[in-house]
Design a protein around this motif. Structure first.
Motif, PDB file in Angstrom:
ATOM      1  N   LEU A 512      63.146  55.291  84.399  1.00 56.84           N
ATOM      2  CA  LEU A 512      63.074  55.101  82.950  1.00 56.84           C
ATOM      3  C   LEU A 512      63.278  53.634  82.568  1.00 56.84           C
ATOM      4  N   VAL A 513      64.266  52.981  83.197  1.00 56.81           N
ATOM      5  CA  VAL A 513      64.520  51.569  82.884  1.00 56.81           C
ATOM      6  C   VAL A 513      63.348  50.701  83.324  1.00 56.81           C
ATOM      7  N   SER A 514      62.771  51.002  84.489  1.00 51.31           N
ATOM      8  CA  SER A 514      61.623  50.220  84.986  1.00 51.31           C
ATOM      9  C   SER A 514      60.464  50.277  83.999  1.00 51.31           C
ATOM     10  N   LYS A 515      60.207  51.465  83.458  1.00 55.25           N
ATOM     11  CA  LYS A 515      59.126  51.612  82.481  1.00 55.25           C
ATOM     12  C   LYS A 515      59.449  50.852  81.196  1.00 55.25           C
ATOM     13  N   MET A 516      60.719  50.908  80.776  1.00 58.42           N
ATOM     14  CA  MET A 516      61.140  50.157  79.590  1.00 58.42           C
ATOM     15  C   MET A 516      60.949  48.654  79.799  1.00 58.42           C
ATOM     16  N   TYR A 521      60.944  46.338  76.575  1.00 59.22           N
ATOM     17  CA  TYR A 521      62.042  46.837  75.750  1.00 59.22           C
ATOM     18  C   TYR A 521      63.381  46.282  76.254  1.00 59.22           C
ATOM     19  N   VAL A 522      63.515  46.194  77.595  1.00 58.28           N
ATOM     20  CA  VAL A 522      64.760  45.722  78.215  1.00 58.28           C
ATOM     21  C   VAL A 522      64.433  44.858  79.427  1.00 58.28           C
ATOM     22  N   ASP A 523      65.456  44.173  79.951  1.00 57.50           N
ATOM     23  CA  ASP A 523      65.339  43.492  81.239  1.00 57.50           C
ATOM     24  C   ASP A 523      65.734  44.470  82.341  1.00 57.50           C
ATOM     25  N   LEU A 524      65.353  44.163  83.576  1.00 52.43           N
ATOM     26  CA  LEU A 524      65.648  45.073  84.689  1.00 52.43           C
ATOM     27  C   LEU A 524      67.148  45.240  84.940  1.00 52.43           C
ATOM     28  N   ALA A 555      69.190  45.372  74.299  1.00 51.91           N
ATOM     29  CA  ALA A 555      67.751  45.624  74.422  1.00 51.91           C
ATOM     30  C   ALA A 555      66.979  44.628  73.556  1.00 51.91           C
ATOM     31  N   HIS A 556      65.766  44.265  74.005  1.00 50.71           N
ATOM     32  CA  HIS A 556      64.912  43.405  73.178  1.00 50.71           C
ATOM     33  C   HIS A 556      64.451  44.177  71.948  1.00 50.71           C
ATOM     34  N   ILE A 582      68.876  55.884  76.252  1.00 56.02           N
ATOM     35  CA  ILE A 582      68.834  55.122  75.001  1.00 56.02           C
ATOM     36  C   ILE A 582      69.093  53.639  75.263  1.00 56.02           C
ATOM     37  N   ALA A 583      68.249  52.794  74.690  1.00 58.79           N
ATOM     38  CA  ALA A 583      68.453  51.342  74.732  1.00 58.79           C
ATOM     39  C   ALA A 583      68.433  50.832  73.293  1.00 58.79           C
TER      40      ALA A 583
END
Length: 636
Positions: A512-516, A521-524, A555-556, A582-583
């Motif tokens: 999920l984080v990788s896709k974000m 949306y976020v950094d790794l 989150a960006h 959630i981010a």
């Protein structure tokens, strides 16, 4: 508990039963009923049917339930607990396997199989079951046995009333309420005040000590970290044991008194505390750490904690916690799950604070200790942050001024802080759509949604006002929830009906984080922050959902990643099939506080999670989410 629930529904199989009725019969809360219904339906799908009318047993599924291997598994655990308790109560003379089989109505081979499983479990607690000529003995230190007894009691009683019943059964003829009063009154004699949670914990340990002494199991040796006899803690423990000796002819050894005195370590004279005396009770280092972390909470959650009394009470609790950690004594909080589910934002802030305290004081805090910190924060919220916006209302009436004045007073009393009434000289802004209450029929045509009442309120009028206030507030809440859903959920972050064959909690978070990160949306490195939060306290719930998130709002752009699983996976101590990661970005922090409360309230319902997990597409998921959020509000 499960047995009582099923038997009650079976006895009333011809009608629906409300959660409140079942809670009254079972001696628990309605939330506990919902949790147990979910457990029973997990054993046999749709065994207990739920609707707006209440709960009802599906008699067509009942035979399946009786033969279900999961039901047998429940019985198996009950047998194991029964065996453990008898081993603890008969440490010296042992327990006969054939007697156990007779009492449990099972074969000797079944009991032997249960004991083999228990042997593996007890190794972690430094205990050993030894069998000699079909007689089983529990071997290990007395302290290890008492510690394990606490865990057994909590497993048997997962609600406060059940827990008290188990403790009362254990200590027999000694009144549990009398024991509680003896402890409380003696502590007060020495100027020591405590909250109910600390008192419950003390009662638990005294009860176990009484039971062990009654069974001839004594702590004779002085403990290595014993307190001085002149210490306040030792004096209180000594006085309580003297009272119990006089009342019940129970003899406490010095080892017992020393062990019990440790339970009072860190409990301060909170009732006598003032601004100038805080430094007499709390280390300056702890006060400085709390000031630092509260500043960080304000920066992260945009919530101010500028009440000195709150800081003082929290400082006392942390000092208490720190002192107890030195003697490896942590307090159990049986309300943990209720706090986590009912007050997710408060619990999240307490995790944030606990994480910082853990790092700065180099102590380990478990979920129970985190929930105690949540209680302090919750008390502050209750007293200081009651920021529920009152519904704007206008009373339009052409009666005598005195009648209007009395009518307004009655309405305000009826609705407490829920509405704010202005007089009819207000300029009514149609865009704001205020709640109109009137005694004039012509006004009804001018303002849709207005409520007509009599100049002197009747019961029917009161009911109409309450109903309309609830309807307007539900609509406003629903609009806000729809806004959050449209703003935060993104089709590119939806993974539906995933086969979890090779998935772990960490792998799901990583995907999920990788896709974000790909979508910016976020950094790794956001993944590490999410895992840190999970390590402090898992974000999974008994309903089958998890809401992983970071403790930092970096989150960006705010978003929610969704994954639904074909089969549940183990997420710490819960089985989970719905994950909402959630981010949140800094500009959306204030919205996050409200969003987290609403989303956790929604996914705390097992039936809602099951419905959301069935969604095949993102569009279908969002449709279900909006529909269920409307249902949740209508049930409030």
């Amino acid at each position: 508990m499960n047995k009582v629930l099923v038997e009650t529904l079976l006895d009333n199989s011809d009608k629906w039963m409300k959660a409140t009725e079942l809670a009254s019969i079972c001696g628990c809360t309605t939330r506990t009923i919902r949790n147990h219904v979910a457990k029973m339906n997990k054993m046999t799908e749709k065994l207990i049917v739920s609707s707006e009318k209440g709960y009802r047993l599906d008699m067509m599924k009942y035979p399946t339930f009786l033969n279900n291997k999961n039901t047998q598994e429940l019985t198996k655990r009950n047998r194991e607990i029964y065996i453990i308790r008898h081993l603890l109560e008969n440490s010296g003379r042992g327990v006969d396997i054939f007697d156990l089989a007779d009492k449990l109505y099972v074969s000797e081979s079944t009991v032997k199989t249960d004991i083999q499983r228990l042997k593996k479990e007890l190794v972690k607690s430094n205990l050993l079951i030894k069998t000699v000529d079909d007689i089983c003995f529990l071997q290990g230190s007395e302290q290890a046995k008492r510690k394990f007894m606490i865990s057994v009691l909590y497993e048997e009683g997962n609600a406060q009333n059940e827990l008290k019943e188990n403790i009362q059964e254990m200590i027999g003829h000694i009144s549990l309420s009398d024991l509680e009063n003896d402890i409380k009154e003696t502590a007060l004699e020495y100027g020591l005040e405590m909250n109910q949670y600390s008192l419950n914990n003390l009662v638990m340990h005294f009860a176990i000590t009484i039971e062990r002494i009654s069974g001839g199991n004594l702590l004779k040796k002085r403990i290595s970290h014993a307190l001085e006899m002149e210490s306040l803690e030792y004096k209180i423990a000594k006085k309580i044991t003297q009272t119990l000796e006089k009342k019940h002819a129970i003899i406490f050894s010095e080892g017992e008194i020393e062990q019990l005195s440790i339970m009072f370590v860190g409990l301060q004279q909170e009732g006598k505390l003032d601004k100038s005396s805080i430094h007499q009770f709390v280390d300056d280092k702890i006060i400085d750490i709390l000031k630092e972390v509260i500043q960080k909470v304000e920066e992260t959650y945009l919530i101010r904690f500028d009440n000195e009394d709150f800081l003082n009470k929290l400082a006392l609790h942390v000092q208490n916690l720190y002192d107890r950690s030195k003697v490896n004594n942590f307090t159990r909080n049986d309300s943990l799950l209720d706090i986590k589910m009912s007050y997710p934002l408060i619990y999240d802030i307490s995790v944030f604070i606990s994480s910082y305290i853990t790092e700065q004081l180099d102590i380990l805090l478990n979920d129970d200790e985190i929930s105690f910190i949540a209680l302090h924060i919750g008390a502050y919220f209750e007293a200081e942050l009651n920021d529920k916006e009152a519904l704007k209302a206008v009373l339009i009436s052409y009666e005598y001024p005195e009648i209007i004045k009395q009518l307004q007073k009655k309405i305000e009393k009826l609705c407490a802080d829920e509405i704010e009434i202005a007089d009819d000289t207000w300029q009514i802004d149609k865009n704001q759509q205020p709640f109109i209450i009137t005694t004039n029929r012509k006004v009804l045509l001018k303002y849709p949604g207005a409520v007509l009442v009599h100049p002197f309120l009747t019961k029917k009028d009161e009911e109409k006002i309450r109903h309309r206030v609830a309807a307007i507030k539900n609509f406003q809440h629903q609009e806000k929830m729809f806004h959050y859903i449209d703003k935060y959920f993104d089709a590119s972050l939806f993974f539906g009906q995933i086969d979890p064959a090779s998935y772990t909690k960490k792998a799901i978070i990583n995907q999920l984080v990788s896709k974000m990160a790909v979508q910016n949306y976020v950094d790794l490195n956001f993944e590490n922050l999410v895992l840190e939060r999970e390590e402090m306290s898992p974000t999974s719930f008994p309903s089958g959902a998890a809401v992983p998130h970071a403790m930092k709002m970096i989150a960006h752009k705010s978003c929610v990643g969704v994954m639904t699983l074909q089969e549940p996976i183990k997420w710490e101590n819960q089985e989970v099939s719905l994950i909402l990661l959630i981010a949140i970005s800094k500009p959306d922090v204030s919205e996050f506080n409200d969003f987290l409360e609403k989303i956790v309230e929604l996914i705390s319902e097992k039936s809602y999670v099951r419905e959301l997990t069935k969604a095949e597409t993102f569009e279908n998921f969002i449709l279900k989410l909006k529909m269920l959020s409307g249902n949740a509000l209508s049930e409030m």
